[in-house]
Scaffold this motif. Structure first.
Motif, short mmCIF file in Angstrom:
data_model
loop_
_atom_site.label_atom_id
_atom_site.label_comp_id
_atom_site.label_asym_id
_atom_site.label_seq_id
_atom_site.Cartn_x
_atom_site.Cartn_y
_atom_site.Cartn_z
N GLY A 2 87.71 19.08 31.06
CA GLY A 2 88.40 19.00 32.35
C GLY A 2 87.73 18.01 33.29
N THR A 3 86.41 18.00 33.29
CA THR A 3 85.66 17.07 34.14
C THR A 3 85.92 15.64 33.72
N TYR A 4 85.99 15.41 32.41
CA TYR A 4 86.27 14.06 31.93
C TYR A 4 87.65 13.58 32.38
N ALA B 247 90.43 9.64 35.70
CA ALA B 247 91.43 9.26 36.70
C ALA B 247 90.76 8.58 37.90
N LEU B 248 89.65 9.14 38.36
CA LEU B 248 88.95 8.57 39.52
C LEU B 248 88.39 7.19 39.20
N LYS C 95 81.59 8.01 31.38
CA LYS C 95 81.64 8.50 29.99
C LYS C 95 80.24 8.76 29.45
N VAL C 96 79.32 7.83 29.70
CA VAL C 96 77.94 8.01 29.23
C VAL C 96 77.31 9.23 29.87
N GLY D 261 93.78 18.52 32.43
CA GLY D 261 92.80 18.78 33.48
C GLY D 261 93.31 19.77 34.50
N LEU D 262 94.58 19.65 34.90
CA LEU D 262 95.16 20.56 35.89
C LEU D 262 95.24 21.99 35.35
#
Length: 480
Positions: free
Chosen positions: A57-59, A64-65, A237-238, A396-397
């Motif tokens: 979910g965080t990814y 998006a950000l 991503k890293v 994610g939502l």
């Protein structure tokens, strides 16, 4: 864009790996070192699944950000994107949601730092430690980006080294190369051992798994300082790959080495796991690292909400006075406001020492997720649509909704849910009052806007667009 470039022209640009390091510094903190114990006690060993899902979910949120940042870097980050996507109300709500969430996070971290410090000094009241850490953090942020970057880079390296130290020592204890552990290692194999509180317990613990990844917003706020903004996705991503791997390994070792009944909100699961008759100094060493980690995360949160307060004030969503800097360099008034909020957090730690960490942590985690939902919805409006981005966004939502709803099913997290709702209502009420005032002011000044000398903004700006806001601010200056 013009405002962003002007405000950042004198700041040192970052490389992508430096942003990743700062992201680690801003993420690994008390939500991981102490909050994971709360998650394990509620969800059992199966909480590892929650951390995996929270990482996914965080990814989705950071992806998006980062793509919005790569397309158009903004100092206001997600707040600016929410405003562009949905209008002034969304920018106001997103900015203040983040401000209050980070303020609550700092209160949570101050409480956790006090708990860690009482490991050595059990007779000292919590509020004394909390006040001391708050003053030092305010001093670091007061002196600007240069001092913040240096301190956070050093603390990030220390935190990563501490986690590696835990993994090595835990592996040695399990292998029997060093002995004298307090607990007998045991791998949970049955359903009852993995899910001691059932699916509801795991669901309730989901919010604390998400909370451990809270901090990606700092990357978003600082992404405009990248030498190459298009490298923002790589930095995230890293960072997330590293965090997810470390969290799963370390928490997995902790649940093997410590019985479930021993986990509690007052002790780090990693300190519990490292207790050994032959390594009596290790818990003390690791406790010192926990203090460093918590302080690092708190300082990053303080930096982030100071930047957000300056942006809110500059754009008319907070009193203009908080955008002023002493000697054109030090954000003294913004920090004074934040210091007042921290004082409230210290008072809460004094009045509610038993449950304040659980309540504040839950409320802070929920408000982070509200803002993450804003980020995902904003990306749907601002980015070019694609099937893959749509799948990420909706996944994610759904995960965010699952974490939010899970707080209703546990007595420790339910009060935090109500606290978060109260703050949301207060923000919505404040926004309604502000928009009412702006509309009234706009109607009164409608005649003045027709005068040629009033048009100091860009002539191609349309009402409701990004340029209209800047023009509106300049109009008020001209009228004065």
């Amino acid at each position: 864009m013009k405002q962003t470039s002007e405000s950042t022209g004198n700041e040192k640009k970052l490389k992508w790996w430096q942003l990743s390091l700062l992201g680690i510094a801003g993420t690994i903190g008390t939500g991981y070192f102490l909050g994971s114990g709360l998650a394990i006690s509620m969800g059992g060993p199966a909480v590892l699944l929650a951390y995996l899902l929270a990482a996914a979910g965080t990814y989705a949120v950071f992806d998006a950000l980062a793509r919005m940042t790569a397309a158009q870097p903004e100092q206001g980050s997600f707040r600016s994107y929410a405003k562009q996507a949905f209008g002034n109300w969304a920018g106001f709500g997103s900015g203040w949601l983040y401000w209050f969430s980070e303020l609550l996070i700092m209160g949570s971290q101050l409480t956790a730092l006090s708990i860690f410090s009482r490991f050595w000094f059990p007779g000292v009241p919590m509020w004394i430690f909390a006040a001391g850490y708050a003053v030092v953090a305010l001093g670091i942020v007061f002196f600007g980006n240069k001092g913040f970057d240096r301190v956070e880079n050093v603390l990030a390296v220390i935190k990563v080294a501490a986690i590696l130290m835990f993994l090595v020592i835990a592996a040695l204890l399990l292998a029997g190369w060093i002995g004298g552990g307090k607990f007998t290692p045991k791998v949970p194999m049955s359903y009852k051992a993995l899910f001691p509180s059932g699916g509801i317990g795991l669901w309730s613990a989901f919010i604390f798994a998400f909370y451990a990844y809270g901090g990606i917003e700092v990357l978003g706020i600082m992404s405009y300082r990248l030498q190459k903004p298009e490298e923002a996705p790589k930095a995230g991503k890293v960072m997330l790959l590293g965090l997810g791997t470390v969290y799963i390994l370390s928490i997995g070792l902790a649940v093997i080495m410590v019985p479930l009944s021993a986990f509690n909100p007052k002790e780090s699961p990693f300190v519990l796991a490292l207790r050994s008759d032959h390594l009596a100094f290790v818990p003390h060493l690791f406790n010192g690292v926990l203090i460093i980690a918590g302080f690092s995360t708190m300082t990053a949160s303080l930096y982030a909400i100071t930047s957000m307060m300056l942006t809110l004030a500059q754009e008319g969503d907070a009193p203009k006075v908080f955008s002023r800097k002493w000697k054109d360099k030090y954000p003294l008034l913004a920090l004074c406001l934040i210091a007042g909020g921290l004082t409230g957090a210290v008072i809460m730690a004094l009045l509610l020492p038993g449950k304040v960490y659980e309540y504040i942590t839950t409320a802070a985690g929920l408000m982070i997720l509200y803002n993450w939902a804003f980020i995902l919805l904003s990306s749907a409006k601002l980015l070019k649509p694609s099937t893959l981005s749509g799948v990420k966004r909706w996944s994610g939502l759904v995960l965010i909704l699952a974490a939010v709803s899970g707080t209703l099913f546990h007595k420790l997290s339910r009060p935090g849910f109500y606290i978060s709702l109260l703050i949301v209502v207060l923000i919505a009420l404040s926004d309604w009052i502000l928009q009412h005032y702006r509309n009234k002011h706009k109607q009164e000044g409608a005649g003045d806007e027709q005068r040629p000398e009033a048009h100091t903004g860009s002539f191609h700006s349309l009402p409701g667009g990004p340029g209209f806001r800047i023009k509106g601010i300049r109009l008020r200056k001209n009228k004065i």
